[in-house]
Design an enzyme around this catalytic site. Structure first.
Site, PDB file in Angstrom:
ATOM      1  N   LYS A  37     155.052 -22.176  34.671  1.00 38.47           N
ATOM      2  CA  LYS A  37     154.126 -23.029  35.431  1.00 38.47           C
ATOM      3  C   LYS A  37     152.772 -22.991  34.729  1.00 38.47           C
ATOM      4  CE  LYS A  37     152.397 -24.025  40.058  1.00 38.47           C
ATOM      5  NZ  LYS A  37     151.104 -24.521  39.589  1.00 38.47           N
ATOM      6  N   PHE A  62     158.422 -31.716  31.216  1.00 43.71           N
ATOM      7  CA  PHE A  62     159.475 -31.010  31.958  1.00 43.71           C
ATOM      8  C   PHE A  62     160.445 -31.936  32.698  1.00 43.71           C
ATOM      9  CE2 PHE A  62     155.499 -30.649  34.514  1.00 43.71           C
ATOM     10  CZ  PHE A  62     155.826 -31.503  35.559  1.00 43.71           C
TER      11      PHE A  62
END
Length: 551
Positions: free
Chosen positions: A248, A337
């Site tokens: 993240k 992503f």
């Protein structure tokens, strides 16, 4: 269709706080509209004339509107400003001023919705020499023909402060009710188009089948899928079965669209920031195929190979001038992503399939273009997932994301299929609705901020005062911004329009009758000013209650 009829709807909506009543009022009104008008009303009900993602805006300041009102009613701008100060709102000031109107417009025609809508859209296209006078002329033409109540809502629309307590959810439910369509069908159509003019018109003309055919279109941004806080990895992974676990990053989430030869970059708020990131546009043009696509990723600022704090990237993408200088001072790095569209819509495909497609179309041969660091998580490799978390933290990132590998992409929804696992305390994005000035050396600054969350009616309910985590420079900045949106100030207390979003960290949620939600936060700390988020991005009371139950 007369504008006064829409104004009557506005008045009825403003007179109730009940969500179901608001839905009924709008639904009954929508049934009366033709295909052309309903598209315009779909936007006007939300206080605008452009879809939320559009880079176009009315772009008229309060002072210009006050000047036009003064000319329309035959008074001075100073008296209009006094009325706004007394009433606390340009719309209510118009009600007061129009009762004393000294000028009459002969042979005026009633305002129509089409005329109002088209006139307001024209305002966004005026620039160059004498643009101010031309804008005044358009606004004055509207206000001169308007009744007092029409002027009330016209001025509020122009200044983007409609204040009728209606958000996306109520309009969505009203469309579903008006045309007897499942709410989920309307919601999906809105999530994919982000344009209530399209959704309302399609619902009227083609019903549920037409809405079901609406899909992603490169160039039109879609609301991002959202994450909620994860329980310990050892509890979550067995429940998911197979998960994509990835670093993240503490940056700005981007949605990048290619449509033909044009590349556009949007934030999670659907704001077009293409102009601020020319080097990112070049990267996508060179290292991805020249086919239509929509991909998602995170862009971070770096120095000496290490990520810089979030505020650095925020300042970078907000820059409108001297972009080339900023490109040198704040180098950017991409981590992609997800892919939502590649030659055709892919959001209904499992995440695993979408990830494989992404890996096949992205060239990562340069340092600036990357895929997110990830592993496939299963109940058999919990240790590897924990190691990914630890290595991500060691590299100065926020933690990891845990995503169900078998799930489709669900725009705008926060759920258990996409989780964030962070080392730092949980935070909530909250909006400032007021504050208290400090004392002594900080007497000129607002030192304590009253923050709120969004309820099911898209109204803001208070939760806490936050007074720590800010240096003097930030206090000065926030105080200046609050003065710009001030509603009232009495003594040391200031009330403001809900426009500034803060990220608030805290240690615990506790019950408290002192605040409108019935809950408060222990040890709230301001982590960030979220300039990348707006009022409708604020976390909800529902989420607060969910977090409270999970403690």
């Amino acid at each position: 269709m007369k504008y006064q009829e829409l104004v009557d709807v506005y008045s009825a909506l403003e007179a109730t706080t009940k969500r179901l009543e608001k839905t009924d009022i709008i639904a009954e009104y929508l049934k009366k509209l033709d295909a052309d008008t309903i598209g315009k009303v779909g936007l006007l009900l939300l206080g605008g004339v452009f879809p939320a993602w559009s880079s176009e805006e009315i772009g008229i300041g309060a002072k210009l509107v006050e000047r036009a009102v003064a000319e329309a009613v035959g008074t001075t701008q100073a008296k209009v400003e006094d009325a706004v100060r007394d009433e606390g709102d340009i719309g209510l000031a118009c009600i007061k001023l129009y009762s004393k109107k000294s000028q009459m417009t002969f042979f005026s025609q009633p305002l129509t919705i089409n005329f109002v809508f088209d006139s307001l859209q024209k305002l966004s296209k005026i620039s160059g020499s004498r643009s101010t006078n031309r804008k005044i002329s358009i606004i004055l033409e509207l206000l001169s023909q308007a009744s007092a109540t029409e002027a009330k809502y016209l001025t509020r629309t122009i200044t983007e402060e409609l204040r009728i307590g209606v958000g996306d959810g109520i309009v969505r439910d009203a469309i579903a009710q008006a045309f007897d369509i499942d709410k989920k069908v309307v919601e999906r159509a809105q999530m994919l188009t982000n344009d209530f003019s399209v959704v309302a018109r399609t619902a009227l003309l083609e019903g549920a089948s037409g809405l079901s055919r609406l899909n992603l279109t490169p160039g039109t941004p879609v609301k991002p899928m959202l994450a909620q806080l994860s329980l310990p990895v050892a509890e979550i992974i067995p429940e998911m079965g197979t998960a994509i676990c990835e670093t993240k990053y503490d940056g700005i989430r981007l949605q990048v669209h290619r449509n033909g030869n044009e590349i556009r970059i949007f934030t999670r708020r659907l704001e077009n920031i293409t102009h601020a990131l020319p080097e990112i546009v070049e990267l996508f043009d060179e290292y991805l195929p020249h086919d239509d696509y929509i991909v998602e990723g995170e862009v971070i600022a770096t120095r000496d190979g290490k990520p810089l704090p979030f505020q650095n990237i925020l300042h970078r993408v907000r820059r409108k001038y001297n972009v080339e200088e900023a490109m040198e001072n704040v180098p950017l790095k991409l981590y992609l992503f997800d892919v939502l569209y590649y030659k055709e819509p892919m959001i209904d495909e499992p995440l695993m399939t979408r990830r494989e497609t992404l890996e096949n179309i992205v060239d990562t041969s340069v340092d600036e273009m990357n895929l997110s660091t990830m592993i496939i998580g299963t109940p058999d490799n919990i240790d590897e997932i924990e190691e990914l978390f630890n290595s991500s933290i060691a590299a100065h990132h926020e933690g990891i994301m845990i995503k169900d590998a078998s799930e489709p992409y669900i725009p705008g929804i926060r759920g258990k299929k996409m989780l964030k696992y962070k080392a730092e305390p949980e935070t909530l994005d909250m909006i400032i609705v007021g504050g208290t000035y400090g004392i002594g050396k900080r007497g000129d600054f607002v030192g304590s901020y009253l923050v709120a969350l969004r309820d099911e009616n898209d109204e803001f309910k208070t939760v806490a005062y936050a007074a720590t985590g800010l240096d003097d420079a930030t206090l000065e900045y926030l105080t200046g911004k609050m003065k710009e949106i001030e509603i009232t100030t009495k003594g040391r207390e200031i009330v403001v329009e809900p426009k500034i979003v803060l990220e608030i960290a805290f240690s615990e949620i506790v019950e408290s009758p002192e605040y409108e939600t019935g809950y408060s936060l222990r040890f709230p700390v301001v982590k960030n000013i979220r300039k990348d988020k707006g009022p409708m991005d604020v976390d909800t009371v529902e989420r607060l209650l969910s977090m409270y139950k999970a403690q």
